[in-house]
Motif scaffolding. Structure first.
Motif, mmCIF file in Angstrom:
data_model
loop_
_atom_site.group_PDB
_atom_site.id
_atom_site.type_symbol
_atom_site.label_atom_id
_atom_site.label_comp_id
_atom_site.label_asym_id
_atom_site.label_seq_id
_atom_site.Cartn_x
_atom_site.Cartn_y
_atom_site.Cartn_z
ATOM 1 N N ALA A 1 -5.504 19.083 31.800
ATOM 2 C CA ALA A 1 -6.733 18.136 31.565
ATOM 3 C C ALA A 1 -7.854 18.765 32.407
ATOM 4 O O ALA A 1 -7.819 18.820 33.732
ATOM 5 C CB ALA A 1 -6.646 16.901 31.665
ATOM 6 N N SER B 1 -10.609 25.088 31.940
ATOM 7 C CA SER B 1 -11.544 23.825 31.700
ATOM 8 C C SER B 1 -13.072 24.335 32.144
ATOM 9 O O SER B 1 -13.212 25.134 33.169
ATOM 10 C CB SER B 1 -11.126 22.871 32.580
ATOM 11 O OG SER B 1 -12.177 21.788 32.621
ATOM 12 N N ASP C 1 -10.470 21.301 28.411
ATOM 13 C CA ASP C 1 -9.158 21.269 29.049
ATOM 14 C C ASP C 1 -8.895 22.838 29.238
ATOM 15 O O ASP C 1 -9.532 23.595 28.334
ATOM 16 C CB ASP C 1 -8.331 20.630 28.370
ATOM 17 C CG ASP C 1 -8.739 19.073 28.112
ATOM 18 O OD1 ASP C 1 -9.092 18.633 29.035
ATOM 19 O OD2 ASP C 1 -8.353 18.828 26.876
#
Length: 232
Positions: free
Chosen positions: A2, A140, A222
């Motif tokens: 994440a 990300s 992400d």
């Protein structure tokens, strides 16, 4: 993994589900505006083959072609897939220019053919075109800045991917060597509501269709795996 890039909860791209027929797709979207498709295909088997462990086991030593994430000084670099995953697959540095950012997304997949046999593409086509796949894995905050080309679909396999889109007659304001993350931080907040793009965040299993010549930029929220079907 994440990421830390915030997600915009607002979505201004129309959505459609599996009840959308081919004739309605051609009438409402194919030549006029983007649409997010949900439930039009099941890629759970393909997703199971796209985990980090399985991709490294199957394709680790094979070279992949990385390209710069810009439209300013486009260049390509070939590295083993394992080196990309273990050393280059990192969050985007907000201070880096597009010419210094390498991005894995393309069609250099001679050795990857067996993987793509398991992918179920969206069921719609544009008359007179044929499909070609482009597969990507990116960290990300990475993404491709504004550009345009022919029509296509893009599906998220893992992660979340934010899209920004403008119609052909509305050229967005951006620097060609600026990353999407930098544009989001510096330019996006200054745009009046009427000048903001259509936008939405896609999650695994969702597919975005974009028509011919529509400007678009992407931002991976992400560490993401994704695949596009270009209609040429």
């Amino acid at each position: 993994l994440a990421g830390t890039v915030p997600e915009e909860p607002r979505c201004t791209v129309e959505r459609a589900d599996a009840s959308l027929t081919y004739s309605l797709f051609l009438q409402r979207f194919a030549f006029s505006r983007p649409v997010i498709l949900g439930g039009v295909s099941d890629n759970s088997a393909f997703r199971a083959l796209c985990t980090r462990e399985k991709l490294l086991a199957a394709f680790g030593p094979f070279p992949v072609r990385l390209s710069t994430a810009n439209t300013y000084s486009y260049r390509k670099v070939d590295v083993p897939f394992q080196e990309y995953v273990e050393h280059l697959l990192k969050p985007q540095d907000p201070a880096r220019l597009g010419s210094d950012t390498l991005y894995f997304f393309g069609d250099n997949f001679t050795e990857w053919g067996p993987l793509f046999q398991h992918y179920v593409p969206p069921p719609f086509r544009i008359p007179g075109t044929s499909p070609a796949y482009s597969f990507g894995i990116a960290g990300s905050g990475s993404g491709v800045p504004f550009h345009w080309h022919g029509p296509g679909f893009s599906e998220v396999i893992f992660g979340r991917k934010r899209w920004f889109l403008y119609p052909p007659d509305k050229t967005p304001h951006f620097h060609p060597n600026e990353t999407t993350l930098a544009w989001l931080q510096h330019t996006y907040p200054t745009l009046p509501p009427a000048q903001r793009p259509l936008e939405c965040t896609l999650r695994p299993g969702e597919v975005l269709y974009f028509p011919d010549h529509w400007w678009h930029a992407t931002l991976n929220l992400d560490t993401s795996v994704f695949i596009s079907t270009f209609l040429g």
